[in-house]
Design an enzyme around this catalytic site. Sequence first.
Site, mmCIF file in Angstrom:
data_model
loop_
_atom_site.group_PDB
_atom_site.id
_atom_site.type_symbol
_atom_site.label_atom_id
_atom_site.label_comp_id
_atom_site.label_asym_id
_atom_site.label_seq_id
_atom_site.Cartn_x
_atom_site.Cartn_y
_atom_site.Cartn_z
ATOM 1 N N GLU A 1 15.709 74.710 43.232
ATOM 2 C CA GLU A 1 15.642 73.685 43.898
ATOM 3 C C GLU A 1 14.676 72.593 43.156
ATOM 4 O O GLU A 1 13.657 73.083 42.723
ATOM 5 C CB GLU A 1 15.159 73.734 45.470
ATOM 6 N N TYR B 1 17.232 64.782 46.282
ATOM 7 C CA TYR B 1 17.121 66.401 46.463
ATOM 8 C C TYR B 1 18.168 67.024 45.638
ATOM 9 O O TYR B 1 19.514 66.510 45.861
ATOM 10 C CB TYR B 1 17.143 66.666 47.839
#
Length: 379
Positions: free
Chosen positions: A189, A101
């Site tokens: 993101e 992530y």
Amino acid sequence: MKLHEYQSKRLFAEHGVPIPNGEIATTPEEARIIAEKLGGAVVVKSQVLVGGRGKAGGIKLAKNPAEAQILAEKILNLEIKGLPVRKVLVDEAADIQTEIYLGITNDRAAKKPVFMASAAGGVDIEEVAATTPEKIIKIHIDPLLGLQDFQVLNLAVGIEMPRDLWDQFNTVAHGLWQAYKSFDATLAEINPLIITGDNRLIAVDGKMIIDDNALFRHPDLESHRDLDVEDASETEAKEHGLTYIKLEGEIGCMVNGAGLAMATMDIIKFFGGEPANFLDIGGGADEQKVAAALRIILKDPNVKAVLINIFGGITRGDLVAKGILAALEEVKPTIPMVVRLVGTNAEEGRELLANADMITAETLADAAQKAVAAARGGN
Ligand code: GDP
Ligand code: MN
């Protein structure tokens, strides 16, 4: 403004982040043609602006072009969390060994962007944050200095990125930061950033939110707007230069000035009512703007009464009154309307409204009480 996965990934790619080869399809046939061009297995991904696409059946692997067509047809017929799927992204399937992530967002408390990384990628990061927060490495970025190489190194070490991938990781991290900064994002993101079987880093998912207040600096992004996720009334209000936010109550409010609009909402609540919206028609609003505002308010089926509270400074009471009359002519409302008009040309405004079927009020308290009573069915 939220951007779709394919839009976000393309903006990341402009800054050097590797993404899978792929294209957008709006029909199953297009999906097949894209899959033929790409060759090999592909992943067909619904493009909707909500999370949890995979669980909803919106992401499927296809072994060949024929299968891509069948899956695209299924996905294009889905509705995910109330949103229709109008496009699918057909990407080369990736050989995923590890999911990481990466995300940048504004940390308001620190008054700085914060770069977050986690080896527990692929899954819902909110869940990681709630259950195992120690698995998320956070580094604040000084907005004037920008992201520094030593900070990227700290992230790489923090998530135990293998040494031989540090150069690639540096490119990805800086690319994400550059995209975040140059498009005035509030979120950028990559979840997951994957490590492939042949040791490459690829962003297989992307998400970006652009600060609406900075959109004027990015006119080229206007075409990225997806009206499916925007409230139709809020979009219409924007077109007329009005600030409108829909709320849950029953008293529609039309006010000039954000401060006065908030005070009006407070006083409605004080007298036991609930505002149906925040609406600031702005300073110097003219007839057309007022008419548009009233139309937007009356479209909300929850609205049982309308409170018009205008303090005329630059805004002229007579023009507001003309706007109200024009809107009444057009929409012919059946619900009670309370109007309080003070300031510049208020007297002229009141005269214009004298014959309209409206409840007049002298003070804000008086107006709010009358609106609350009217919404409850008494006058
Ligand atoms: P999201 O569920 O909306 O966040 O969509 P993602 O693009 O992140 O995909 C969800 C998951 O599907 C990823 O974490 C992967 O595990 C898997 N996935 C996505 N693309 C591929 C792919 O090309 N190949 C494989 N094998 N899995 C994929
Ligand atoms: Mn994802």
